[in-house]
Design a protein around this motif. Structure first.
Motif, mmCIF file in Angstrom:
data_model
loop_
_atom_site.group_PDB
_atom_site.id
_atom_site.type_symbol
_atom_site.label_atom_id
_atom_site.label_comp_id
_atom_site.label_asym_id
_atom_site.label_seq_id
_atom_site.Cartn_x
_atom_site.Cartn_y
_atom_site.Cartn_z
ATOM 1 N N THR B 11 42.805 13.268 9.443
ATOM 2 C CA THR B 11 41.658 13.587 10.286
ATOM 3 C C THR B 11 41.095 12.282 10.833
ATOM 4 O O THR B 11 40.811 11.355 10.081
ATOM 5 C CB THR B 11 40.565 14.296 9.458
ATOM 6 O OG1 THR B 11 41.183 15.389 8.782
ATOM 7 C CG2 THR B 11 39.465 14.824 10.346
ATOM 8 N N LEU B 12 41.002 12.189 12.160
ATOM 9 C CA LEU B 12 40.446 10.979 12.781
ATOM 10 C C LEU B 12 39.222 11.366 13.592
ATOM 11 O O LEU B 12 39.312 12.212 14.480
ATOM 12 C CB LEU B 12 41.481 10.320 13.704
ATOM 13 C CG LEU B 12 42.720 9.689 13.074
ATOM 14 C CD1 LEU B 12 43.654 9.164 14.149
ATOM 15 C CD2 LEU B 12 42.344 8.589 12.114
ATOM 16 N N GLY B 13 38.086 10.767 13.277
ATOM 17 C CA GLY B 13 36.847 11.047 13.997
ATOM 18 C C GLY B 13 36.494 12.525 13.992
ATOM 19 O O GLY B 13 36.052 13.067 15.008
ATOM 20 N N GLY B 14 36.719 13.175 12.851
ATOM 21 C CA GLY B 14 36.347 14.576 12.705
ATOM 22 C C GLY B 14 37.331 15.567 13.312
ATOM 23 O O GLY B 14 37.152 16.774 13.231
ATOM 24 N N ARG B 15 38.380 15.028 13.943
ATOM 25 C CA ARG B 15 39.376 15.912 14.562
ATOM 26 C C ARG B 15 40.689 15.788 13.809
ATOM 27 O O ARG B 15 41.053 14.697 13.380
ATOM 28 C CB ARG B 15 39.594 15.473 16.010
ATOM 29 C CG ARG B 15 39.451 16.593 17.008
ATOM 30 C CD ARG B 15 39.689 16.088 18.423
ATOM 31 N NE ARG B 15 41.114 16.062 18.734
ATOM 32 C CZ ARG B 15 41.732 15.040 19.328
ATOM 33 N NH1 ARG B 15 41.067 13.968 19.650
ATOM 34 N NH2 ARG B 15 43.021 15.087 19.580
ATOM 35 N N ALA B 16 41.399 16.895 13.657
ATOM 36 C CA ALA B 16 42.682 16.843 12.959
ATOM 37 C C ALA B 16 43.720 16.205 13.874
ATOM 38 O O ALA B 16 44.101 16.774 14.893
ATOM 39 C CB ALA B 16 43.121 18.236 12.559
ATOM 40 N N ALA B 17 44.153 14.977 13.538
ATOM 41 C CA ALA B 17 45.167 14.309 14.351
ATOM 42 C C ALA B 17 46.560 14.778 13.944
ATOM 43 O O ALA B 17 47.466 14.856 14.772
ATOM 44 C CB ALA B 17 45.050 12.792 14.189
ATOM 45 N N LEU B 18 46.708 15.092 12.672
ATOM 46 C CA LEU B 18 47.972 15.632 12.155
ATOM 47 C C LEU B 18 47.625 16.730 11.157
ATOM 48 O O LEU B 18 46.645 16.622 10.433
ATOM 49 C CB LEU B 18 48.776 14.547 11.430
ATOM 50 C CG LEU B 18 49.435 13.432 12.234
ATOM 51 C CD1 LEU B 18 50.081 12.430 11.282
ATOM 52 C CD2 LEU B 18 50.473 13.984 13.206
ATOM 53 N N ALA B 19 48.468 17.770 11.110
ATOM 54 C CA ALA B 19 48.230 18.830 10.127
ATOM 55 C C ALA B 19 49.549 19.456 9.701
ATOM 56 O O ALA B 19 50.406 19.768 10.546
ATOM 57 C CB ALA B 19 47.317 19.898 10.717
ATOM 58 N N GLY B 20 49.713 19.565 8.400
ATOM 59 C CA GLY B 20 50.843 20.293 7.829
ATOM 60 C C GLY B 20 52.221 19.798 8.233
ATOM 61 O O GLY B 20 53.149 20.581 8.440
ATOM 62 N N GLY B 39 49.735 13.061 18.394
ATOM 63 C CA GLY B 39 49.715 12.605 17.002
ATOM 64 C C GLY B 39 50.905 11.730 16.637
ATOM 65 O O GLY B 39 51.059 11.347 15.478
ATOM 66 N N LYS B 40 51.729 11.376 17.628
ATOM 67 C CA LYS B 40 52.935 10.580 17.344
ATOM 68 C C LYS B 40 52.597 9.229 16.708
ATOM 69 O O LYS B 40 53.179 8.844 15.697
ATOM 70 C CB LYS B 40 53.730 10.294 18.641
ATOM 71 C CG LYS B 40 54.125 11.497 19.440
ATOM 72 C CD LYS B 40 55.046 11.112 20.581
ATOM 73 C CE LYS B 40 54.470 10.139 21.589
ATOM 74 N NZ LYS B 40 53.526 10.691 22.566
ATOM 75 N N THR B 41 51.662 8.529 17.354
ATOM 76 C CA THR B 41 51.320 7.197 16.859
ATOM 77 C C THR B 41 50.707 7.269 15.463
ATOM 78 O O THR B 41 51.007 6.440 14.599
ATOM 79 C CB THR B 41 50.362 6.499 17.839
ATOM 80 O OG1 THR B 41 51.079 6.285 19.058
ATOM 81 C CG2 THR B 41 49.888 5.153 17.316
ATOM 82 N N THR B 42 49.866 8.275 15.230
ATOM 83 C CA THR B 42 49.274 8.456 13.900
ATOM 84 C C THR B 42 50.380 8.680 12.872
ATOM 85 O O THR B 42 50.356 8.089 11.787
ATOM 86 C CB THR B 42 48.305 9.654 13.907
ATOM 87 O OG1 THR B 42 47.378 9.473 14.965
ATOM 88 C CG2 THR B 42 47.554 9.765 12.599
ATOM 89 N N LEU B 43 51.360 9.501 13.231
ATOM 90 C CA LEU B 43 52.459 9.758 12.296
ATOM 91 C C LEU B 43 53.250 8.470 12.019
ATOM 92 O O LEU B 43 53.632 8.198 10.880
ATOM 93 C CB LEU B 43 53.386 10.858 12.844
ATOM 94 C CG LEU B 43 54.471 11.327 11.886
ATOM 95 C CD1 LEU B 43 53.881 11.818 10.572
ATOM 96 C CD2 LEU B 43 55.324 12.437 12.505
ATOM 97 N N ALA B 44 53.450 7.659 13.061
ATOM 98 C CA ALA B 44 54.157 6.381 12.867
ATOM 99 C C ALA B 44 53.407 5.518 11.858
ATOM 100 O O ALA B 44 54.005 4.902 10.981
ATOM 101 C CB ALA B 44 54.286 5.648 14.202
ATOM 102 N N ARG B 45 52.063 5.476 11.991
ATOM 103 C CA ARG B 45 51.253 4.675 11.065
ATOM 104 C C ARG B 45 51.301 5.219 9.646
ATOM 105 O O ARG B 45 51.273 4.459 8.682
ATOM 106 C CB ARG B 45 49.809 4.596 11.561
ATOM 107 C CG ARG B 45 49.649 3.602 12.704
ATOM 108 C CD ARG B 45 48.366 3.824 13.459
ATOM 109 N NE ARG B 45 48.045 2.731 14.371
ATOM 110 C CZ ARG B 45 48.757 2.381 15.428
ATOM 111 N NH1 ARG B 45 49.873 3.040 15.710
ATOM 112 N NH2 ARG B 45 48.381 1.372 16.198
#
Lengths: 207, 238
Positions: B11-20, B39-45
């Motif tokens: 969750t980034l800034g109250g929003r789900a950036a990635l889920a399940g 959400g690609k970049t978040t997943l990479a991180r």
């Protein structure tokens, strides 16, 4: 890179950085041992010959670095001629020029990584009592890396402003520049973390 | 090496950036595709261990990379989209040697290994070059060399070709083909995925397709062109 090291290789480049940095304060101190203008002028002549031993191009480059001193030298000359102490003024000006020329000579003939090497050595006692000094060395490298990038950010913002305005941007791009710098700092912090961070002697690399 | 994602949520800034997100990646070349903001970049991180998932688990070879940063240094490297955000040092040699010193090598060893790495890519003459003066493609190659010098078993790349011209991209792709490490590459362009073994498709932070490229990419391209015809730039995310 914003380094003042001269690309012209001279014999002085091969002298260890520590030796040059150690000699510098003693030679500078020696300039204060005499108050006679002719002695200081002779010292300055020796320093000019020192530069010349690196070649004419090296001397020109060195003179270029010192050119920014002339307003100060002029100020000293004007002040002392007004107070009627011409000789004292000449002594101060010659001493200042000679001391800075010496310091500049060391700067021009020493690679930055060697300077940082000396600093690392000097900070060794702090390391022994458990203070991390790596951050200091890293900070120096990062200032050199990011100063040109910050300048470029400024140019880019100014250009973006000019593309849409007839007036000059001036101070109005300072805030966006600061915001950009903070954003860049976040990215770099992440890049540092990706490669272990600064405090890698702490278990698991977290601070 | 296996990248194991189990029910990953961020969750980034109250929003789900990635889920399940659940996937077990063992193939040598894995791509993660999706639109901007999917959400690609978040997943990479998450895969590189730079952010810990709020729910679920992300592991490489059974180790949590966000918790054990020391193990992460040995196992996973990441290349960011913008090389200017990655390059920390003023000269090429220092940049490559840094990661090696971080792995515990002595300064001389680290420099020698960094030189060997530059030499392997035929770039020994870059050693003293100022990183700031390199071209965009050269900077990206430097990031790649700096990461590969650390001998990671997984290399994560976040859109490494964005902003590069076609010849530069093709040259970099050729370098990538030679890498023995597992590659997890983020991209929005299916054209960059020649030779890939598996494609994960993210949309709105969820995994909506997962399989070999010839099964996932045709659907992906058709959907992208379809969406390209509409005007969803009008929607605001928050």
């Amino acid at each position: 890179m914003i380094s003042l090291t001269s690309p012209v290789e001279t014999w002085a480049h091969r002298i260890p950085a520590g030796a040059k940095l150690l000699a510098l304060p003693f030679l500078t101190l020696a300039l204060f041992l005499t108050g006679r203008p002719w002695a200081l002028a002779a010292a300055l002549l020796v320093i000019v010959l020192l530069y010349l031993s690196g070649g004419a191009a090296f001397l020109r480059q060195g003179a270029g670095h010192l050119r920014m001193l002339w307003p100060f030298l002029l100020l000293i000359a004007v002040w002392h001629s007004l107070t009627g102490q011409m000789q004292a003024g000449l002594v101060v000006a010659l001493r200042l020029l000679a001391a800075l020329a010496l310091a500049n000579f060391v700067t021009m003939t020493t690679r930055l990584s060697d300077m940082i090497g000396v600093l690392t050595w000097l900070l060794a006692p702090l390391r022994r009592i458990g203070l991390p000094t790596r951050a200091v060395e890293l900070a120096i490298a990062m200032v050199l890396r990011f100063t040109p990038m910050l300048v470029e950010n400024g140019h880019r913002l100014a250009m973006s402003w000019r593309a849409r305005s007839r007036r000059k941007p001036g101070w109005r791009i300072v805030v966006p520049m600061a915001a950009l710098a903070l954003d860049d700092a976040d990215h770099v912090a992440e890049a540092l973390r990706a490669r272990g961070g600064i405090l890698n002697d702490i278990p698991d690399g977290r601070s | 090496m296996t990248v194991d994602l189990q029910n990953v949520g961020v969750t980034l800034g109250g929003r789900a950036a990635l889920a399940g997100i659940t996937a077990r990646l063992a193939e040598p070349r894995v791509a993660i595709v999706g639109r901007n903001g999917s959400g690609k970049t978040t997943l990479a991180r998450v895969v590189a261990g730079l952010i810990a998932p709020d729910t679920g688990q992300a592991r490489i070879g059974g180790i949590d990379m966000a918790r054990d940063r020391r193990a992460a240094l040995e196992n996973v490297g990441i290349i960011f989209q913008n090389p200017d955000h990655q390059i920390i040092f003023p000269t090429v040699l220092e940049e490559v040697a840094f990661g090696l010193a971080q792995q515990g090598k002595r300064p001389r060893e680290a420099e020698a290994a960094a030189r060997a790495m530059l030499d392997r890519f035929g770039k020994a003459h870059w050693e003293r070059a100022a990183t700031h003066s390199l071209s965009q493609g050269q900077k990206q190659l430097l990031c790649l060399m700096a990461v590969l010098a650390m001998r990671p078993r997984v290399v994560v790349m976040d859109e490494p070709f964005s902003g590069l011209d076609i010849p530069t991209r093709l040259q970099l792709m050729r370098y990538l083909q030679k890498i023995t490490a597992q590659v997890v590459m983020i991209t929005h362009d299916p054209g960059h995925l020649r030779g890939f073994d598996r494609v994960l498709w993210l949309e709105g932070g969820r995994l909506i397709a997962d399989g070999p490229p010839d099964r996932v990419l045709p659907d992906f391209e058709a959907r992208m062109l379809d969406w390209g015809g509409s005007d969803d730039l009008a929607h605001l995310a928050c």
